[in-house]
Design a protein around this motif. Sequence first.
Motif, PDB file in Angstrom:
ATOM      1  N   ASP A   6      42.491  36.336  43.251  1.00 31.23           N
ATOM      2  CA  ASP A   6      42.594  37.487  44.141  1.00 31.23           C
ATOM      3  C   ASP A   6      43.160  38.636  43.311  1.00 31.23           C
ATOM      4  O   ASP A   6      44.354  38.670  43.019  1.00 31.23           O
ATOM      5  N   LEU A   7      42.300  39.557  42.901  1.00 29.68           N
ATOM      6  CA  LEU A   7      42.707  40.628  41.990  1.00 29.68           C
ATOM      7  C   LEU A   7      43.779  41.550  42.566  1.00 29.68           C
ATOM      8  O   LEU A   7      44.409  42.286  41.815  1.00 29.68           O
ATOM      9  N   SER A   8      44.031  41.488  43.864  1.00 35.63           N
ATOM     10  CA  SER A   8      45.094  42.320  44.439  1.00 35.63           C
ATOM     11  C   SER A   8      46.469  41.917  43.898  1.00 35.63           C
ATOM     12  O   SER A   8      47.415  42.691  43.991  1.00 35.63           O
ATOM     13  N   HIS A   9      46.576  40.720  43.315  1.00 33.63           N
ATOM     14  CA  HIS A   9      47.852  40.256  42.759  1.00 33.63           C
ATOM     15  C   HIS A   9      48.041  40.661  41.302  1.00 33.63           C
ATOM     16  O   HIS A   9      49.110  40.423  40.731  1.00 33.63           O
ATOM     17  N   LEU A  10      47.046  41.256  40.672  1.00 34.55           N
ATOM     18  CA  LEU A  10      47.109  41.522  39.236  1.00 34.55           C
ATOM     19  C   LEU A  10      48.105  42.618  38.858  1.00 34.55           C
ATOM     20  O   LEU A  10      48.802  42.511  37.852  1.00 34.55           O
ATOM     21  N   ASP A  11      48.194  43.679  39.652  1.00 44.03           N
ATOM     22  CA  ASP A  11      49.085  44.791  39.325  1.00 44.03           C
ATOM     23  C   ASP A  11      50.535  44.328  39.251  1.00 44.03           C
ATOM     24  O   ASP A  11      50.992  43.560  40.087  1.00 44.03           O
ATOM     25  N   GLY A  12      51.238  44.818  38.231  1.00 37.10           N
ATOM     26  CA  GLY A  12      52.668  44.555  38.154  1.00 37.10           C
ATOM     27  C   GLY A  12      53.117  44.115  36.781  1.00 37.10           C
ATOM     28  O   GLY A  12      52.405  44.247  35.788  1.00 37.10           O
ATOM     29  N   TYR A  13      54.333  43.582  36.749  1.00 43.35           N
ATOM     30  CA  TYR A  13      55.004  43.196  35.517  1.00 43.35           C
ATOM     31  C   TYR A  13      54.952  41.679  35.364  1.00 43.35           C
ATOM     32  O   TYR A  13      55.328  40.948  36.279  1.00 43.35           O
ATOM     33  N   TRP A  14      54.492  41.209  34.188  1.00 40.81           N
ATOM     34  CA  TRP A  14      54.300  39.785  33.934  1.00 40.81           C
ATOM     35  C   TRP A  14      55.070  39.364  32.685  1.00 40.81           C
ATOM     36  O   TRP A  14      54.985  40.021  31.651  1.00 40.81           O
TER      37      TRP A  14
END
Length: 121
Positions: A6-14
């Motif tokens: 689910d690409l909606s979870h991709l944004d952010g800091y990893w």
Amino acid sequence: MKSNVDLSHLDGYWEIKSVTFKDGTKKEYTFSDTIDFLSLTDSLFGIRKKMKPNFSGYFETSKDSERFEIKLENDSVNVYYQTPYDSWKETILELSESELVVSNKRGAIYSYIRYQPINIE
């Protein structure tokens, strides 16, 4: 698209958690001084930047970033990166709110967790 991506979870800091190499050996990261910031600029294009968290709760970074494009190919979700110096592909194996797992052409599997700032108070 694969049901577990689910690409909606991709944004952010990893933050990197481990790397499992093709021969089965594994490198665990208990601490990393850099984290990856991923941001989709539209549905299939985005940027990745290396960030260094500091004790004030902010990040230090350079102006350098890697552009990427997401493509669905043969039931896989692939991320194609492009810089002035190199280009490469990673395949997203898992993506959730808290975990990102990708593989590269050398057969290495990179596991990331969502970055959580360290509270020193």
